[in-house]
Write an enzyme that holds these catalytic residues in place. Sequence first.
Site, PDB file in Angstrom:
ATOM      1  N   THR A  52       0.910  -1.352   0.099  1.00 59.14           N
ATOM      2  CA  THR A  52      -0.193  -0.042  -0.017  1.00 59.14           C
ATOM      3  C   THR A  52       0.812   1.093   0.003  1.00 59.14           C
ATOM      4  OG1 THR A  52      -0.097  -0.027   2.459  1.00 59.14           O
ATOM      5  CG2 THR A  52      -1.936  -1.173   1.269  1.00 59.14           C
ATOM      6  N   GLY A  86       2.185   4.475  -0.960  1.00 65.28           N
ATOM      7  CA  GLY A  86       1.908   5.562  -1.822  1.00 65.28           C
ATOM      8  C   GLY A  86       0.184   5.778  -2.036  1.00 65.28           C
ATOM      9  N   THR A  87      -0.418   4.753  -1.159  1.00 65.14           N
ATOM     10  CA  THR A  87      -1.943   4.803  -1.633  1.00 65.14           C
ATOM     11  C   THR A  87      -2.415   6.177  -1.152  1.00 65.14           C
ATOM     12  OG1 THR A  87      -2.074   3.699   0.415  1.00 65.14           O
ATOM     13  CG2 THR A  87      -2.368   2.361  -1.671  1.00 65.14           C
ATOM     14  N   GLY A  88      -2.097   7.075  -0.066  1.00 67.64           N
ATOM     15  CA  GLY A  88      -2.396   8.177   0.477  1.00 67.64           C
ATOM     16  C   GLY A  88      -2.347   9.009  -0.484  1.00 67.64           C
TER      17      GLY A  88
END
Length: 265
Positions: free
Chosen positions: A209, A211-213
Amino acid sequence: MKEFPITLTIAGSDSGGGAGVQADLKTFSSLHTFGTTVFTCLTAQNPDKVSAIYEISPAFVSSQLETVSSYFPIKAAKTGMLYSTEIIKTVASFFYDNPDIQLILDPVMVATSGAKLLKDEAINALISELIPLAKLITPNLDEASLLLGEKINHFDQLEPMAKSLFQKFNVPVLLKGGHLKNSEQAIDVLFDGSGSYIFSKEFIKDKNTHGTGCTYSAAITAFIAHGKNLAEAVGLAKEYIQQSLEDVIQTGPTNHLNHFPDSNH
């Protein structure tokens, strides 16, 4: 001739390419906007760790902001890693002078790997100087806990906490519940002052995950630049981030979000 709306990311560089400015630019391009950049920090980083951070001087941050904005008609912007009080004040001054640019503020404080991306003493500046200028803030559970001084452990807390954040800052809030333990759904709550909107997708396990933000807030920024309202922009961005996770690409020892999920690879 195609006309792409202009978007801006004000964030740190991720040398691993999965987060920060690099993720933002990929997202902007994927969603048919023209991305511009202002770098706040350079990091020596991969998905497992941040081994070094080099802070850009506030004067050079200011120079980037002025040079880009004097040429490009920026529709929407996002902030990511701001790191220091001085940089936050520089960025806040810019948005105070440019209120027509719609700001999506991702209050980046800690990397997925656990590295601190915002100095402790800079949190107050973020709260007092920059958050009041935002169209939307997008904290995850850990960031919301820091901003409110209260832990969030259960789905039932999401909507009340989103409302509490709105009451504290008087700014619309997208509270991201993806880090909730033992949840089968990745649930986010948007509270805009008049109503709540719940966005839910199946929680995807065993995917990196990193880099998802950054990608999520960049997608919201892109859809805002295309003229969508907040609820529409968040809903479309949630779809995009889900597709990016479902259609991951293999990158050496791990997998990464696919920022171009509609393309063949």
